[in-house]
Design an enzyme around this catalytic site. Structure first.
Site, PDB file in Angstrom:
ATOM      1  N   ARG A  60       0.823  -1.209   0.000  1.00 47.45           N
ATOM      2  CA  ARG A  60       0.000   0.000   0.000  1.00 47.45           C
ATOM      3  C   ARG A  60       0.862   1.266   0.000  1.00 47.45           C
ATOM      4  NH1 ARG A  60      -3.522   2.279   4.516  1.00 47.45           N
ATOM      5  NH2 ARG A  60      -5.026   3.599   3.434  1.00 47.45           N
ATOM      6  N   HIS A  64       0.556   4.349  -2.683  1.00 49.16           N
ATOM      7  CA  HIS A  64       0.317   5.728  -2.245  1.00 49.16           C
ATOM      8  C   HIS A  64       1.450   6.648  -2.693  1.00 49.16           C
ATOM      9  CE1 HIS A  64      -3.120   5.656   0.855  1.00 49.16           C
ATOM     10  NE2 HIS A  64      -3.183   4.536   0.171  1.00 49.16           N
ATOM     11  N   ASN A  91      -3.276   9.349   4.312  1.00 44.82           N
ATOM     12  CA  ASN A  91      -2.085   8.545   4.564  1.00 44.82           C
ATOM     13  C   ASN A  91      -1.906   8.161   6.031  1.00 44.82           C
ATOM     14  OD1 ASN A  91      -1.096   8.304   1.935  1.00 44.82           O
ATOM     15  ND2 ASN A  91       0.000  10.250   2.033  1.00 44.82           N
ATOM     16  N   HIS A 193      -5.916  -6.058  -2.728  1.00 47.88           N
ATOM     17  CA  HIS A 193      -6.727  -6.100  -1.510  1.00 47.88           C
ATOM     18  C   HIS A 193      -6.891  -7.520  -0.984  1.00 47.88           C
ATOM     19  CE1 HIS A 193      -8.849  -1.943  -2.168  1.00 47.88           C
ATOM     20  NE2 HIS A 193      -7.593  -1.833  -1.766  1.00 47.88           N
TER      21      HIS A 193
END
Length: 325
Positions: A60, A64, A91, A193
């Site tokens: 992740r 990001h 974040n 995911h």
């Protein structure tokens, strides 16, 4: 068939690397730090064995980072006045284990004679991301290298750059298209995911107050709703988190897509991939063919790793991943 042995996949990777992106290449550190991949892999494996959260947290973190200012490790920068990317509300839920993984891998690389301050934090993050995918049973793939670290990281720069849990298909496609990623790429990357987790606050509106009408999202599987309500009751502690994939949360596989077929997508942005007929065909393909998912995921990750990269004098190789030189 394991995707890392697929001739089709190798051909696609060769086409991708040779035709569209000369700035990065697979053997970038062959002279300056030839063993960088094995060094990073060893550090990541050690961290992963300490806590599984290492895997989804690192994956992740990479996403990001790339989606905001490009894959330049700007998300790792720290500011004393809380004005860096990592301080943005989008974040704050990034797990510390992702940051720690990069820090430990950087220390391992710099501890090898000849490698100190030769490898960028951005490249270490890209390699670590590949390694956690492999450690959880996902595909192995070659990582293009040669990124430099960015010198700018602002909380404001995150605004409107990251997909939200309530996004519909058009919103997802528009955001990914800005980075040169197709709908298929977006669906494949959503498959990450399968090892992720989420805090209750990001989806409880679907359980209790869908469209502000005090009802349940009708696309939810009723049995799944009951499970989620036990873990995430009304007014639950915001620190409580649940697995994105309720079936095989510790394994990188295509079960995420099978869950979507059963109405077990946690976010609106997950379930819409099956609810919307324009993306359903791809979900069905990935659900029925794990190799197809893995091949698409590798292609999407390779393209994601090229987003907004800085090379040569456009950036630097940080001595400390959390601060500019």
């Amino acid at each position: 068939m394991n995707s890392q042995n697929s001739p089709f996949l190798l051909l696609l990777l060769l086409l991708l690397s040779s035709s569209s992106f000369a700035k990065l290449h697979f053997n970038f550190y062959q002279n300056s730090c030839p063993n960088v991949e094995s060094i990073v892999r060893g550090a990541v494996k050690q961290k992963f064995e300490q806590t599984f959260v290492t895997a989804p947290a690192t994956l992740r973190l990479f996403f990001h980072d790339c989606f905001v200012r490009g894959c330049d490790a700007s998300v790792l920068l720290h500011s004393n006045n809380h004005t860096s990317e990592k301080d943005n509300a989008d974040n704050l839920s990034l797990a510390g284990d992702g940051f720690d993984t990069v820090i430990k891998a950087k220390a391992a690389v710099d501890g090898v004679p000849g490698c100190k301050n030769k490898v960028s934090c951005a490249d270490i993050l890209a390699l670590a991301t590949r390694d956690v995918v492999v450690l959880t049973g996902g595909p192995n793939y070659a990582v293009e290298l040669g990124r430099r670290d960015g010198r700018i990281s602002t909380r404001k720069s995150v605004r409107h750059h990251l997909p939200q849990p309530d996004f519909k298909l058009d919103q997802l496609n528009a955001m990914f298209k800005k980075h040169g990623l197709t709908q298929t790429d977006m669906i494949a990357l959503s498959g990450a995911h399968t090892i992720g987790f989420s805090h209750c606050k990001h989806f409880t509106n679907r359980l209790y107050n869908f469209h502000s009408k005090n009802r349940i999202d009708p696309t939810f599987n009723s049995g799944y709703v009951n499970e989620l309500k036990k873990e995430c009751p009304r007014n639950v502690d915001e620190r409580i988190a649940v697995d994105m994939d309720s079936t095989s949360s510790f394994t990188f596989d295509n079960v995420y897509f099978k869950n979507l077929q059963m109405g077990k997508g946690l976010f609106t942005s997950d379930q819409v991939l099956f609810s919307d007929p324009r993306s359903r065909k791809t979900v069905n393909q990935f659900a029925s063919n794990n190799s197809a998912f893995e091949e698409a995921f590798v292609i999407a990750m390779t393209k994601l790793g090229r987003v907004g990269v800085k090379t040569r004098n456009q950036g630097e190789i940080r001595n400390d991943c959390s601060s500019i030189n």
